[in-house]
Scaffold this motif. Structure first.
Motif, PDB file in Angstrom:
ATOM      1  N   ALA A 160       0.024  26.229  -3.690  1.00 50.04           N
ATOM      2  CA  ALA A 160      -1.175  26.759  -4.205  1.00 50.04           C
ATOM      3  C   ALA A 160      -1.705  26.154  -5.476  1.00 50.04           C
ATOM      4  N   SER A 161      -0.511  25.953  -6.228  1.00 50.76           N
ATOM      5  CA  SER A 161      -0.516  25.163  -7.645  1.00 50.76           C
ATOM      6  C   SER A 161      -1.484  23.868  -7.450  1.00 50.76           C
ATOM      7  N   LEU A 162      -1.055  23.098  -6.448  1.00 49.33           N
ATOM      8  CA  LEU A 162      -1.437  21.672  -6.362  1.00 49.33           C
ATOM      9  C   LEU A 162      -3.112  21.783  -5.871  1.00 49.33           C
ATOM     10  N   ALA A 163      -3.313  22.972  -4.955  1.00 51.10           N
ATOM     11  CA  ALA A 163      -4.673  23.047  -4.543  1.00 51.10           C
ATOM     12  C   ALA A 163      -5.614  23.229  -5.684  1.00 51.10           C
ATOM     13  N   ARG A 164      -5.287  23.894  -6.829  1.00 50.67           N
ATOM     14  CA  ARG A 164      -5.997  24.175  -8.026  1.00 50.67           C
ATOM     15  C   ARG A 164      -6.378  22.675  -8.503  1.00 50.67           C
ATOM     16  N   HIS A 165      -5.530  21.551  -8.403  1.00 47.10           N
ATOM     17  CA  HIS A 165      -5.931  20.356  -8.729  1.00 47.10           C
ATOM     18  C   HIS A 165      -6.855  19.664  -7.795  1.00 47.10           C
ATOM     19  N   GLY A 166      -7.232  20.325  -6.845  1.00 48.95           N
ATOM     20  CA  GLY A 166      -7.870  19.563  -5.627  1.00 48.95           C
ATOM     21  C   GLY A 166      -7.248  19.013  -4.765  1.00 48.95           C
ATOM     22  N   ILE A 167      -5.953  19.262  -4.432  1.00 46.62           N
ATOM     23  CA  ILE A 167      -5.049  18.464  -3.440  1.00 46.62           C
ATOM     24  C   ILE A 167      -4.951  19.625  -2.524  1.00 46.62           C
ATOM     25  N   LYS A 168      -5.023  19.273  -1.277  1.00 43.77           N
ATOM     26  CA  LYS A 168      -4.817  20.068  -0.159  1.00 43.77           C
ATOM     27  C   LYS A 168      -3.370  19.680   0.613  1.00 43.77           C
ATOM     28  N   PRO A 169      -2.605  20.113  -0.050  1.00 40.51           N
ATOM     29  CA  PRO A 169      -1.210  19.736   0.769  1.00 40.51           C
ATOM     30  C   PRO A 169      -0.722  20.834   2.224  1.00 40.51           C
ATOM     31  N   THR A 170       0.088  20.265   3.166  1.00 44.80           N
ATOM     32  CA  THR A 170       0.723  20.877   4.253  1.00 44.80           C
ATOM     33  C   THR A 170       1.948  21.160   3.878  1.00 44.80           C
ATOM     34  N   VAL A 171       2.633  22.384   4.270  1.00 42.34           N
ATOM     35  CA  VAL A 171       3.928  22.743   3.934  1.00 42.34           C
ATOM     36  C   VAL A 171       4.847  22.733   5.141  1.00 42.34           C
ATOM     37  N   ARG A 172       5.823  21.967   5.302  1.00 42.97           N
ATOM     38  CA  ARG A 172       6.754  21.871   6.406  1.00 42.97           C
ATOM     39  C   ARG A 172       8.233  22.306   5.874  1.00 42.97           C
ATOM     40  N   THR A 173       8.928  22.891   6.870  1.00 42.15           N
ATOM     41  CA  THR A 173      10.111  23.228   6.711  1.00 42.15           C
ATOM     42  C   THR A 173      11.216  22.668   7.757  1.00 42.15           C
ATOM     43  N   GLU A 179       0.965  -1.136   0.018  1.00 45.25           N
ATOM     44  CA  GLU A 179       0.083  -0.003   0.075  1.00 45.25           C
ATOM     45  C   GLU A 179       0.889   1.132   0.036  1.00 45.25           C
ATOM     46  N   ILE A 180       0.879   1.932  -1.257  1.00 41.68           N
ATOM     47  CA  ILE A 180       1.611   3.121  -1.083  1.00 41.68           C
ATOM     48  C   ILE A 180       0.625   4.435  -1.715  1.00 41.68           C
ATOM     49  N   GLY A 181       1.276   5.558  -1.460  1.00 46.21           N
ATOM     50  CA  GLY A 181       0.400   6.747  -2.078  1.00 46.21           C
ATOM     51  C   GLY A 181      -0.409   7.189  -1.201  1.00 46.21           C
ATOM     52  N   ARG A 182      -0.636   6.754  -0.062  1.00 46.32           N
ATOM     53  CA  ARG A 182      -1.812   7.655   0.937  1.00 46.32           C
ATOM     54  C   ARG A 182      -1.255   8.686   1.548  1.00 46.32           C
ATOM     55  N   ASN A 183      -0.062   8.557   2.143  1.00 48.01           N
ATOM     56  CA  ASN A 183       0.548   9.684   2.868  1.00 48.01           C
ATOM     57  C   ASN A 183       1.690   9.908   1.959  1.00 48.01           C
ATOM     58  N   VAL A 184       1.722  11.092   1.394  1.00 51.48           N
ATOM     59  CA  VAL A 184       2.752  11.235   0.445  1.00 51.48           C
ATOM     60  C   VAL A 184       3.693  12.543   0.759  1.00 51.48           C
ATOM     61  N   GLN A 240      -5.080  11.135  -5.724  1.00 55.78           N
ATOM     62  CA  GLN A 240      -5.641  10.037  -4.773  1.00 55.78           C
ATOM     63  C   GLN A 240      -5.158  10.036  -3.510  1.00 55.78           C
ATOM     64  N   ALA A 241      -4.134  10.620  -3.063  1.00 50.09           N
ATOM     65  CA  ALA A 241      -3.624  10.469  -1.764  1.00 50.09           C
ATOM     66  C   ALA A 241      -4.602  10.903  -0.624  1.00 50.09           C
ATOM     67  N   ASP A 242      -4.681  10.336   0.651  1.00 45.21           N
ATOM     68  CA  ASP A 242      -5.108  10.998   1.829  1.00 45.21           C
ATOM     69  C   ASP A 242      -4.454  12.100   2.280  1.00 45.21           C
ATOM     70  N   GLN A 243      -3.244  12.111   2.236  1.00 42.35           N
ATOM     71  CA  GLN A 243      -2.471  13.143   2.938  1.00 42.35           C
ATOM     72  C   GLN A 243      -1.054  13.600   1.888  1.00 42.35           C
ATOM     73  N   VAL A 244      -0.732  14.879   1.542  1.00 45.67           N
ATOM     74  CA  VAL A 244       0.224  15.145   0.755  1.00 45.67           C
ATOM     75  C   VAL A 244       0.878  16.427   1.799  1.00 45.67           C
ATOM     76  N   GLN A 245       2.081  15.948   1.677  1.00 44.24           N
ATOM     77  CA  GLN A 245       2.843  16.858   2.735  1.00 44.24           C
ATOM     78  C   GLN A 245       4.284  17.377   1.913  1.00 44.24           C
ATOM     79  N   ILE A 246       4.426  18.834   1.863  1.00 42.75           N
ATOM     80  CA  ILE A 246       5.603  19.347   1.222  1.00 42.75           C
ATOM     81  C   ILE A 246       6.632  19.487   2.066  1.00 42.75           C
ATOM     82  N   LEU A 247       7.661  19.262   2.244  1.00 45.68           N
ATOM     83  CA  LEU A 247       8.849  19.274   2.997  1.00 45.68           C
ATOM     84  C   LEU A 247      10.092  20.155   2.195  1.00 45.68           C
ATOM     85  N   GLU A 248      10.347  21.209   2.589  1.00 44.44           N
ATOM     86  CA  GLU A 248      11.500  21.925   2.398  1.00 44.44           C
ATOM     87  C   GLU A 248      12.739  21.737   3.375  1.00 44.44           C
ATOM     88  N   VAL A 249      13.720  21.276   2.864  1.00 49.96           N
ATOM     89  CA  VAL A 249      15.099  21.107   3.874  1.00 49.96           C
ATOM     90  C   VAL A 249      16.216  22.091   3.320  1.00 49.96           C
TER      91      VAL A 249
END
Length: 278
Positions: free
Chosen positions: A207-220, A152-157, A180-189
């Motif tokens: 913001a660009s992903l949000a226009r595709h219906g994806i609601k990511p969170t951003v972490r640094t 099982e992959i691609g649920r928490n990306v 199709q993911a349940d959760q998408v997180q953007i990580l900047e290191v």
């Protein structure tokens, strides 16, 4: 948007099931045409002066045939009664540059699935090359670790984001999974003392992903005491990720593929399946 043609490179019967599991999962989700590919080098004719050369090479050829048949049987068993079309290909070629063979086959696929290079496998130098495929094939590659099972992959990306061509290519190549993911997180290191543009670049791609219906969170994160690669691997565990999406940084010169530091580190030490684009 979906992956309608998925090519899965099966080079080693020990890891064939583990590589097939995520490929089958994605093919089921997207109604894909799944192609299983096993490429191997033909055995050359023996020199006339080599004692018992014919017998030795005949034994090698027999072992190759057996391995091919066993991998084909695994593919047939695991794809039986699945809701997609499965196609098997066994490609024998008169040279050992199998990377080029797989690359040629991948050019008509939406996604290539392959196993991470296993450093303890004797055949890895000429059959384990998922990372090289990511740099040279022009197609996105899902690299499956040689340790563990990932049904099982691609649920928490987690997206390892660095503003630039490679990261952008990886994110948009991965859209069918991200949607199709349940959760998408953007990580900047960033390395210690170098915060770059801060969270602004991650916010922009979010913001660009949000226009595709994806609601990511951003972490640094600031890699203060460890390398950027190790920081990413540590954050993956903390964030419970089952898939990493990242750009493959490197260059190709005279058929030699050279990786950037973070790409090379992740390729060697990946702990979850990793989606790579160059």
């Amino acid at each position: 948007m979906s992956y309608k043609t998925i090519l899965v490179h099966l080079n080693d019967k020990r890891h064939a099931e583990a590589i097939l599991e995520p490929a089958i999962q994605l093919a089921s989700r997207h109604g894909s045409h799944l192609i299983g590919l096993h490429a191997y080098a033909s055995v050359p004719a023996p020199p006339t002066h080599l004692p018992y050369g014919a017998e030795v090479l005949s034994s090698i050829a027999s072992a190759q045939r057996k391995e091919t048949e066993e991998i084909a049987a695994i593919f047939s068993r695991m794809t039986a009664n699945q809701p997609f079309v499965a196609e098997w290909r066994a490609e024998k070629h008169p040279h050992v540059d199998l990377t080029a063979v797989v690359m040629d086959q991948s050019h008509s696929a939406d996604l290539l699935v392959a196993g991470q290079t296993d450093p303890e496998w004797d055949a890895s130098p000429w059959t384990g090359f998922a990372e090289q495929l990511a740099l040279g094939s022009g197609r996105p590659v899902l690299a499956v670790p040689y340790v563990g099972r990932y049904a099982e992959i691609g649920r928490n990306v987690v997206i390892a984001w660095k503003a630039g061509r490679e990261s952008a290519r990886a994110v948009f190549d991965a859209l069918p999974i991200l949607e199709q993911a349940d959760q998408v997180q953007i990580l900047e290191v960033n390395e210690d003392g170098d915060r770059g543009n801060g969270p602004a670049t991650g916010t922009s791609i979010a913001a660009s992903l949000a226009r595709h219906g994806i609601k990511p969170t951003v972490r640094t994160s600031i890699a203060a005491d460890i390398s950027v690669g190790d920081d990413i691997l540590s954050r993956l565990a903390d964030m419970g990720a089952d898939l990493l999406v990242m750009g493959a940084y490197g260059r190709s010169r005279m058929r030699e593929l050279v990786f950037g530091g973070v790409t090379r580190h992740i390729a060697r030490h990946m702990t979850v399946p990793t989606f790579l684009s160059h």
